[in-house]
Enzyme design. Structure first.
Site, PDB file in Angstrom:
ATOM      1  N   GLU A  33       8.803  -9.318  -1.268  1.00  0.00           N
ATOM      2  CA  GLU A  33       7.906  -9.793  -0.211  1.00  0.00           C
ATOM      3  C   GLU A  33       6.517  -9.269  -0.567  1.00  0.00           C
ATOM      4  OE1 GLU A  33       7.008  -9.399   4.574  1.00  0.00           O
ATOM      5  OE2 GLU A  33       8.417  -8.033   3.608  1.00  0.00           O
ATOM      6  N   CYS A  88       0.814  -7.933   6.631  1.00  0.00           N
ATOM      7  CA  CYS A  88       0.710  -8.896   5.541  1.00  0.00           C
ATOM      8  C   CYS A  88       0.639 -10.327   6.035  1.00  0.00           C
ATOM      9  CB  CYS A  88       1.885  -8.717   4.574  1.00  0.00           C
ATOM     10  SG  CYS A  88       3.489  -8.763   5.362  1.00  0.00           S
ATOM     11  N   ALA A  96       2.348  -4.898  -8.002  1.00  0.00           N
ATOM     12  CA  ALA A  96       3.551  -4.064  -8.114  1.00  0.00           C
ATOM     13  C   ALA A  96       4.809  -4.918  -8.132  1.00  0.00           C
ATOM     14  CB  ALA A  96       3.597  -3.060  -6.965  1.00  0.00           C
ATOM     15  N   GLY A  97       4.820  -5.960  -7.319  1.00  0.00           N
ATOM     16  CA  GLY A  97       5.991  -6.835  -7.258  1.00  0.00           C
ATOM     17  C   GLY A  97       6.265  -7.541  -8.571  1.00  0.00           C
ATOM     18  N   GLY A 151       5.346  -5.181  -0.774  1.00  0.00           N
ATOM     19  CA  GLY A 151       4.113  -4.543  -1.198  1.00  0.00           C
ATOM     20  C   GLY A 151       3.212  -5.508  -1.931  1.00  0.00           C
ATOM     21  N   SER A 152       2.415  -4.992  -2.824  1.00  0.00           N
ATOM     22  CA  SER A 152       1.400  -5.801  -3.497  1.00  0.00           C
ATOM     23  C   SER A 152       2.016  -6.735  -4.528  1.00  0.00           C
ATOM     24  CB  SER A 152       0.382  -4.888  -4.180  1.00  0.00           C
ATOM     25  OG  SER A 152       0.945  -4.280  -5.329  1.00  0.00           O
TER      26      SER A 152
END
Length: 292
Positions: free
Chosen positions: A250, A284, A232-233, A228-229
């Site tokens: 990732e 992505c 957030a990561g 994800g973003s």
């Protein structure tokens, strides 16, 4: 499209702890096409308990890699039989062109699963190495209970890219699909229930951001895998660091297409367009800028 009213926990369909639901919106029509229950902390506790019991007391981590691969093969065959339904479902959920969905949304997850099934034959779960003084035997063992947090753009593919290696390794898993695209994950649950994969090895619950954070920080989770973003990561990485918990991230980025003076321009144009706009550009790894 089918509504779901329960979560998949311990190979059973379990009633949620609240009446809150997540709406699935078709991006073509902007209309609600389905809804599913929204997991709360109590539901995640139940799922973690089921996964924990499956790992600590169940047969899955004690089975050989070949035996686990046989169960995974059952799932692969079931996924192949439902490929067209999966493709249509993902297209309705998130807008992927149907021309892309059959290959990219339905068969790509099967390709990943089949790769790990085949890897069971050759992966060195045990091997001898020469140590500093004496030979040593290296064992590769499952990490435990893993939380798999996935995005909406290629939903079943990203689930399988995490779930397949976790299964082969002998882990049990909690799949937390994106709230925008939960239906394909529930289709997966229906197929898992038809295999010999033991109860509690795979649990599937969609949830919002706050409950997802609760899952990531749960004491019963040994590892988190997130796609994800970057924002957030970074938060998930910080939580895992605080708890000394393994994580794989990732995250988003900027992917330039670099064009040099000696390139084949006809080939470059074709590749650039394809790499920039595959799945409407909602991947992505799509090229997001051109540097000439």
């Amino acid at each position: 499209m089918k509504n779901y009213n329960e979560f998949f926990i311990g190979n059973k369909w379990v009633k949620p702890s609240s009446n809150d639901r997540l709406k699935v919106i078709n991006p073509f029509t902007e209309e609600e096409i389905a809804s599913v229950p929204e997991a709360k902390e109590a539901d995640m506790d139940l799922a973690v308990s089921a996964a924990r019991d499956a790992f600590d007391n169940g047969p899955w981590p004690k089975m050989s890699a070949t035996e686990r691969a046989e169960c995974m093969s059952q799932l692969s065959e079931l996924l192949k039989s439902k490929a067209e339904e999966i493709a249509a479902t993902v297209t309705a959920e998130m807008g992927s062109p149907i021309s892309f969905s059959l290959g990219g949304q339905a068969f790509a997850p099967i390709m990943v699963l089949d790769y790990y099934i085949e890897l069971a034959k050759t992966f060195p779960f045990e091997e001898m190495r020469q140590g500093l003084l004496n030979p040593v035997k290296v064992f590769r063992e499952p990490v435990g209970v893993v939380a798999l947090v996935t995005p909406w753009n290629v939903p079943l593919f990203t689930i399988m890219s995490k779930l397949a290696p976790a299964l082969l390794a002998g882990c049990s898993a909690i799949v937390k699909p994106a709230p925008e695209t939960p239906i394909n994950a529930f289709l997966l649950a229906e197929l898992v229930a038809q295999t010999d994969i033991p109860a509690g090895v795979i649990n599937i619950l969609p949830a919002n951001r706050e409950v997802s954070q609760y899952l990531v920080s749960h004491a019963g989770i040994d590892k988190v895998s997130f796609t994800g973003s970057t924002v957030a990561g970074s938060k998930i990485g910080a939580i895992c660091g605080e708890h000394i918990k393994r994580c794989s991230l990732e995250l988003g980025g900027k992917n330039p297409n670099l064009i040099f003076a000696d390139c084949d321009y006809e080939k470059m144009l074709a590749v650039t367009v394809r790499s920039s706009f595959a799945n409407q550009g909602q991947i992505c790894l799509c090229g997001s800028r051109i540097l000439v």
